[in-house]
Motif scaffolding. Structure first.
Motif, PDB file in Angstrom:
ATOM      1  N   HIS A  18     -48.930 -59.300  -1.246  1.00 56.75           N
ATOM      2  CA  HIS A  18     -48.289 -58.368  -2.188  1.00 56.75           C
ATOM      3  C   HIS A  18     -47.787 -59.111  -3.418  1.00 56.75           C
ATOM      4  CE1 HIS A  18     -46.157 -54.672  -3.366  1.00 56.75           C
ATOM      5  NE2 HIS A  18     -45.223 -55.507  -3.809  1.00 56.75           N
ATOM      6  N   ALA A  19     -47.106 -60.237  -3.202  1.00 58.19           N
ATOM      7  CA  ALA A  19     -46.531 -60.976  -4.326  1.00 58.19           C
ATOM      8  C   ALA A  19     -47.610 -61.619  -5.197  1.00 58.19           C
ATOM      9  CB  ALA A  19     -45.566 -62.043  -3.801  1.00 58.19           C
ATOM     10  N   LEU A  20     -48.701 -62.075  -4.589  1.00 56.95           N
ATOM     11  CA  LEU A  20     -49.742 -62.785  -5.332  1.00 56.95           C
ATOM     12  C   LEU A  20     -50.713 -61.852  -6.044  1.00 56.95           C
ATOM     13  CD1 LEU A  20     -50.565 -65.570  -2.730  1.00 56.95           C
ATOM     14  CD2 LEU A  20     -49.631 -65.949  -5.016  1.00 56.95           C
ATOM     15  N   ILE A  21     -51.036 -60.706  -5.432  1.00 52.92           N
ATOM     16  CA  ILE A  21     -52.089 -59.847  -5.958  1.00 52.92           C
ATOM     17  C   ILE A  21     -51.606 -58.436  -6.283  1.00 52.92           C
ATOM     18  CG2 ILE A  21     -54.342 -58.820  -5.488  1.00 52.92           C
ATOM     19  CD1 ILE A  21     -54.441 -61.824  -5.929  1.00 52.92           C
ATOM     20  N   VAL A  22     -50.998 -57.749  -5.313  1.00 54.94           N
ATOM     21  CA  VAL A  22     -50.676 -56.336  -5.486  1.00 54.94           C
ATOM     22  C   VAL A  22     -49.678 -56.116  -6.613  1.00 54.94           C
ATOM     23  CG1 VAL A  22     -49.820 -54.253  -4.362  1.00 54.94           C
ATOM     24  CG2 VAL A  22     -51.156 -55.907  -3.049  1.00 54.94           C
ATOM     25  N   GLN A  23     -48.567 -56.822  -6.577  1.00 57.07           N
ATOM     26  CA  GLN A  23     -47.543 -56.632  -7.603  1.00 57.07           C
ATOM     27  C   GLN A  23     -48.049 -56.984  -9.001  1.00 57.07           C
ATOM     28  OE1 GLN A  23     -43.754 -58.391  -6.661  1.00 57.07           O
ATOM     29  NE2 GLN A  23     -42.976 -58.151  -8.745  1.00 57.07           N
ATOM     30  N   PRO A  24     -48.716 -58.143  -9.205  1.00 60.77           N
ATOM     31  CA  PRO A  24     -49.246 -58.429 -10.546  1.00 60.77           C
ATOM     32  C   PRO A  24     -50.286 -57.414 -11.009  1.00 60.77           C
ATOM     33  CG  PRO A  24     -49.161 -60.433  -9.229  1.00 60.77           C
ATOM     34  CD  PRO A  24     -48.877 -59.287  -8.297  1.00 60.77           C
ATOM     35  N   THR A  25     -51.102 -56.898 -10.085  1.00 56.70           N
ATOM     36  CA  THR A  25     -52.086 -55.885 -10.468  1.00 56.70           C
ATOM     37  C   THR A  25     -51.403 -54.606 -10.925  1.00 56.70           C
ATOM     38  OG1 THR A  25     -53.723 -56.768  -8.908  1.00 56.70           O
ATOM     39  CG2 THR A  25     -54.050 -54.512  -9.668  1.00 56.70           C
ATOM     40  N   GLN A  26     -50.387 -54.168 -10.196  1.00 52.43           N
ATOM     41  CA  GLN A  26     -49.650 -52.966 -10.575  1.00 52.43           C
ATOM     42  C   GLN A  26     -48.973 -53.146 -11.930  1.00 52.43           C
ATOM     43  OE1 GLN A  26     -48.203 -51.846  -6.067  1.00 52.43           O
ATOM     44  NE2 GLN A  26     -47.221 -50.799  -7.756  1.00 52.43           N
ATOM     45  N   VAL A 108     -57.231 -62.986 -10.675  1.00 54.98           N
ATOM     46  CA  VAL A 108     -57.751 -61.897  -9.838  1.00 54.98           C
ATOM     47  C   VAL A 108     -57.063 -60.583 -10.185  1.00 54.98           C
ATOM     48  CG1 VAL A 108     -57.941 -61.024  -7.471  1.00 54.98           C
ATOM     49  CG2 VAL A 108     -58.398 -63.445  -7.946  1.00 54.98           C
ATOM     50  N   ALA A 109     -55.735 -60.629 -10.333  1.00 56.44           N
ATOM     51  CA  ALA A 109     -54.964 -59.414 -10.612  1.00 56.44           C
ATOM     52  C   ALA A 109     -55.337 -58.814 -11.958  1.00 56.44           C
ATOM     53  CB  ALA A 109     -53.471 -59.729 -10.576  1.00 56.44           C
TER      54      ALA A 109
END
Length: 285
Positions: A18-26, A108-109
């Protein structure tokens, strides 16, 4: 241990992903920033849609009240897979600094966010979800065009308010936002029509207000010039599967002494209240 180490393969904790991908993507995605993100653990998420309200009437005291029921339909969101495979050099993987991990995660994000935004504004995306343009014909419409004032936006606000909704976002590409930013409050005035403020928080986006509604900028590839979408955050949804997967494999690129980083995210869009969405475009549709 960072997620770039070969020993991290397959054992990343959900909170790390979540911290590495999901949150930055959002944070990077305009779609996910301006819509309601609904997390789900299911392959389907159902939205109830009221197509006809229950009937009401005036009655005398003691008079029997007629039984009526609302007509209810449903909209089913089925999250689709968006994925990336990244090659990371062994040198970068062995760098224990948090910056090395953040560098790959941010890359990636960013691309995930770009692809999500392109799909959000498109009518359809191969193997992906249907976006806002699929609503053309059922969403509200304002002709738009080369903007000299805020009249078209006032009309869009009115159309959304007539559905019982509250507009929370205008979204346009960078060229259109620049043209709107150059509009002045009056002839001969240097005071801009838009009121920009520097947002606080991680993204540090500039917040522009147009008639009290936030104006967002999306990449030029997502929208045509002079095309603007307006909607109520509470009436448009991004359904996101909770099982976002991030894997590191040291064997995939064995010959080049590199690691493979694979990220898989599943999401879908849902617009159960199409009438509360307005398209402002040069063709009026």
């Amino acid at each position: 241990m960072t997620f770039l180490s070969s020993s991290a393969a397959g054992i990343l904790k959900p909170e790390e992903v979540h911290a590495l991908i999901v949150q930055p993507t959002q944070e990077a995605s305009v779609a996910m920033s301006t819509a309601t993100v609904v997390p789900t653990s299911s392959a389907e998420f159902r939205f109830p849609v009221v197509t006809d309200d229950a009937g009401t009437a005036w009655y005398n005291e003691g008079e029997d009240i007629t039984l009526t029921d609302p007509t209810v339909d449903e909209l089913v969101a089925r999250p689709k897979k968006i994925a990336s495979l990244t090659k990371v050099s062994r040198e970068l993987a062995e760098d224990s600094s948090p910056e090395a991990t953040a560098l790959v995660g941010a890359s990636v994000a960013r691309d995930m966010a770009r692809k999500i935004d392109q799909a959000w504004f498109a009518a359809s995306t191969p193997k992906g979800p249907a976006g806002l343009a699929s609503l053309i014909g059922t969403a509200g419409a304002v002709p738009g065009g080369s903007y000299a004032n805020a009249d078209d936006f006032a009309e869009a606000i009115s159309l959304i308010e007539q559905t019982g909704s509250t507009p929370t976002a205008f979204v346009a590409n960078a060229s259109t936002v620049l043209a709107l930013s150059k509009l002045k409050k009056a002839s001969g005035s240097n005071e801009p029509l838009l009121s920009p403020n520097l947002a606080t928080g991680a993204t540090q986006r500039i917040e522009r207000q147009l008639l009290g509604v936030r104006l967002w900028t999306t990449p030029d590839t997502a929208l045509d010039d002079d095309e603007v979408w307006a909607y109520d955050r509470s009436k448009v949804f991004v359904v996101l599967r909770k099982d976002v997967d991030l894997q590191v494999d040291p064997s995939f690129f064995f010959g080049s002494d590199s690691l493979a980083v694979r990220c898989v995210m599943r999401l879908d869009f849902a617009f159960p209240h199409a009438a509360s969405v307005v398209h402002i475009g040069s063709d009026g549709s």
